[in-house]
Enzyme design. Structure first.
Site, short mmCIF file in Angstrom:
data_model
loop_
_atom_site.label_atom_id
_atom_site.label_comp_id
_atom_site.label_asym_id
_atom_site.label_seq_id
_atom_site.Cartn_x
_atom_site.Cartn_y
_atom_site.Cartn_z
CG ASP A 134 -6.90 -12.33 3.81
OD1 ASP A 134 -7.06 -11.46 4.36
OD2 ASP A 134 -7.75 -12.86 3.07
CG LEU A 188 2.20 4.01 6.25
CD1 LEU A 188 3.25 5.31 6.10
CD2 LEU A 188 1.28 4.12 7.21
CB ALA A 202 -6.57 -0.32 6.43
N GLY A 231 0.68 -1.29 0.06
CA GLY A 231 0.20 0.11 0.04
C GLY A 231 0.93 1.38 0.12
CB THR A 244 -8.11 2.56 2.48
OG1 THR A 244 -7.53 2.11 1.20
CG2 THR A 244 -6.85 2.19 3.80
CE1 TYR A 277 -10.58 3.65 6.52
CE2 TYR A 277 -10.94 5.64 7.02
CZ TYR A 277 -9.95 4.81 6.71
OH TYR A 277 -8.62 4.92 6.78
N1 LIG Z 1 -4.53 7.35 2.91
C1 LIG Z 1 -4.81 8.25 3.67
O1 LIG Z 1 -5.17 9.38 3.37
C2 LIG Z 1 -4.86 7.77 5.22
C3 LIG Z 1 -5.60 8.62 6.30
C4 LIG Z 1 -5.59 8.37 7.55
C5 LIG Z 1 -5.20 7.01 7.95
N2 LIG Z 1 -4.74 6.22 7.10
C6 LIG Z 1 -4.57 4.71 7.10
O2 LIG Z 1 -3.04 4.36 7.19
C7 LIG Z 1 -2.96 3.04 6.81
C8 LIG Z 1 -2.48 3.06 5.34
O3 LIG Z 1 -3.15 3.75 4.58
P1 LIG Z 1 -2.60 3.59 2.82
O4 LIG Z 1 -2.81 5.10 2.58
O5 LIG Z 1 -1.22 3.40 2.64
O6 LIG Z 1 -3.83 2.73 2.20
P2 LIG Z 1 -3.55 1.63 1.01
O7 LIG Z 1 -2.56 2.35 0.21
O8 LIG Z 1 -5.12 1.45 0.68
O9 LIG Z 1 -2.90 0.41 1.82
C9 LIG Z 1 -3.63 -0.61 2.40
C10 LIG Z 1 -3.19 -1.87 2.10
O10 LIG Z 1 -3.67 -2.90 2.76
C11 LIG Z 1 -4.02 -3.88 1.73
N3 LIG Z 1 -5.18 -4.88 2.47
C12 LIG Z 1 -6.41 -4.81 2.22
N4 LIG Z 1 -7.11 -5.70 2.93
C13 LIG Z 1 -6.43 -6.55 3.23
C14 LIG Z 1 -6.12 -7.56 4.01
N5 LIG Z 1 -7.38 -8.41 4.13
N6 LIG Z 1 -4.99 -8.52 4.23
C15 LIG Z 1 -3.95 -7.74 4.05
N7 LIG Z 1 -3.79 -6.45 3.20
C16 LIG Z 1 -4.87 -6.07 3.11
C17 LIG Z 1 -4.46 -3.29 0.42
O11 LIG Z 1 -4.38 -4.31 -0.54
P3 LIG Z 1 -5.28 -4.05 -1.80
O12 LIG Z 1 -5.04 -2.83 -2.20
O13 LIG Z 1 -4.90 -5.14 -2.69
O14 LIG Z 1 -6.73 -4.35 -1.26
C18 LIG Z 1 -3.43 -2.21 0.59
O15 LIG Z 1 -2.32 -2.53 -0.05
C19 LIG Z 1 -4.22 2.45 6.73
O16 LIG Z 1 -4.48 1.89 7.98
C20 LIG Z 1 -5.26 3.74 6.67
O17 LIG Z 1 -6.42 3.27 7.52
C21 LIG Z 1 -4.58 6.29 5.49
#
Ligand SMILES: NC(=O)c1ccc[n+]([C@@H]2O[C@H](COP(=O)([O-])OP(=O)(O)OC[C@H]3O[C@@H](n4cnc5c(N)ncnc54)[C@H](OP(=O)(O)O)[C@@H]3O)[C@@H](O)[C@H]2O)c1
Length: 280
Positions: free
Chosen positions: A37, A12, A61, A10, A63, A126
């Protein structure tokens, strides 16, 4: 030091991988959804047992903020129960745990920067599912960091900065929401603070974003100024772009816990943005 990263593919997770792999102190085990998973309790237990990590950084997550409104089981399955599985497996091995959470655990009704001692009250599915994940971490783990962040952007994956740059190539004029205020966060800055935090024993909940605040409209204007792109940006209201999930009107973080624990203030969002655009 052995470190497991969930959600390693993802936005981060990719930056965490890059940062840790460049440092010889760490043996890094990063897993995407295909390799680990998090909703599979047995698999999580087995992978964790094989690695026996010192630190787990849980960045995986569900997301999809809008889709979560119509797919609550999927959101809670990953963000709540998946996080329970991670917390139980990490606790069993006495690993430290960092759980990445979100500003969406607040309802956005605050009028001044929100600190970590204030009560969460999410509006969206969410946000509720991420808060349920926090609760599982508190219930089942003893050496944890809950890191709430907001408005994350970086090199990997889709985010607001990349969307604006793409739209500017297609349109001369853009409308961007000006009645939501928050704190943008450069994922590399976030990754580096997470790693520094995890090396300490200063456990607890932290609000981590770049410092300062802006509206999405101001953020967009800053992106185009820093990237030297000529495009007209007009302010609009949230109601002009109706979405299934409610957005917090105000989610500016106060970094009280970082301050009280003697960590330096995080650099300003505009400085971080400039840095990101230069590297991009
Ligand atoms: N982006 C933001 O603005 C933001 C803001 C506040 C907090 N956060 C938090 O920061 C963290 C990282 O966010 P990010 O922006 O890096 O999000 P991201 O790019 O969507 O990365 C999340 C990763 O988790 C994977 N995932 C989903 N379901 C899963 C499962 N069952 N088992 C294992 N992996 C799984 C996703 O894979 P797939 O894509 O293949 O589903 C994706 O690669 C998350 O906890 C998010 O809630 C993000």
């Amino acid at each position: 030091m052995k470190v497991i990263i969930t959600g390693a593919k993802g936005q981060l997770g990719s930056d965490l991988m890059q940062l840790l792999q460049a440092d010889s102190r760490y043996e890094v085990y990063g897993y995407g959804k295909e390799e680990l998973d998090i909703t599979d309790m047995e698999q999580v237990g087995k992978v964790f047992m094989d690695v026996n990590p010192d630190i787990v950084i849980h960045a995986a997550a569900y997301t999809k903020v809008d889709a979560a409104e119509s797919e609550p089981d999927a959101a809670y399955g990953v963000n709540a129960l998946g996080t329970r599985n991670i917390a139980l497996a990490a606790e069993k091995l006495k690993s430290k745990l960092v759980y990445v959470s979100t500003d969406y655990v607040f309802d956005g009704k605050a009028t001044s920067p929100i600190h970590e001692f204030e009560q969460p009250c999410p509006d969206s599915v969410y946000g509720k599912s991420k808060l349920a994940g926090e609760q599982f971490v508190r219930d089942f783990h003893s050496k944890f960091f809950i890191v709430r962040t907001s408005w994350v952007y970086g090199k990997h994956g889709q985010n607001f900065v990349k969307t604006m740059l793409k739209l500017a190539k297609e349109q001369q004029q853009l409308k961007v929401v000006s009645d939501q205020t928050g704190s943008p966060t450069y994922s590399l800055d976030l990754a580096s603070i997470i790693v520094n935090l995890a090396l300490t024993e200063k456990y607890g909940t932290y609000h981590i974003s770049n410092s300062g605040s802006c509206s999405w409209y101001e953020f967009a204007k800053a992106i185009f100024e820093e990237a030297d792109i000529d495009v007209i940006v007009e302010p609009c209201r949230t109601e002009d772009f109706p979405r299934p999930a409610p957005r917090p009107k105000y989610s500016v973080f106060d970094h009280m816990r970082l301050r009280l624990n003697g960590f330096p203030e995080i650099r300003n969002w505009r400085e971080a943005l400039k840095d990101f655009l230069t590297t991009l």
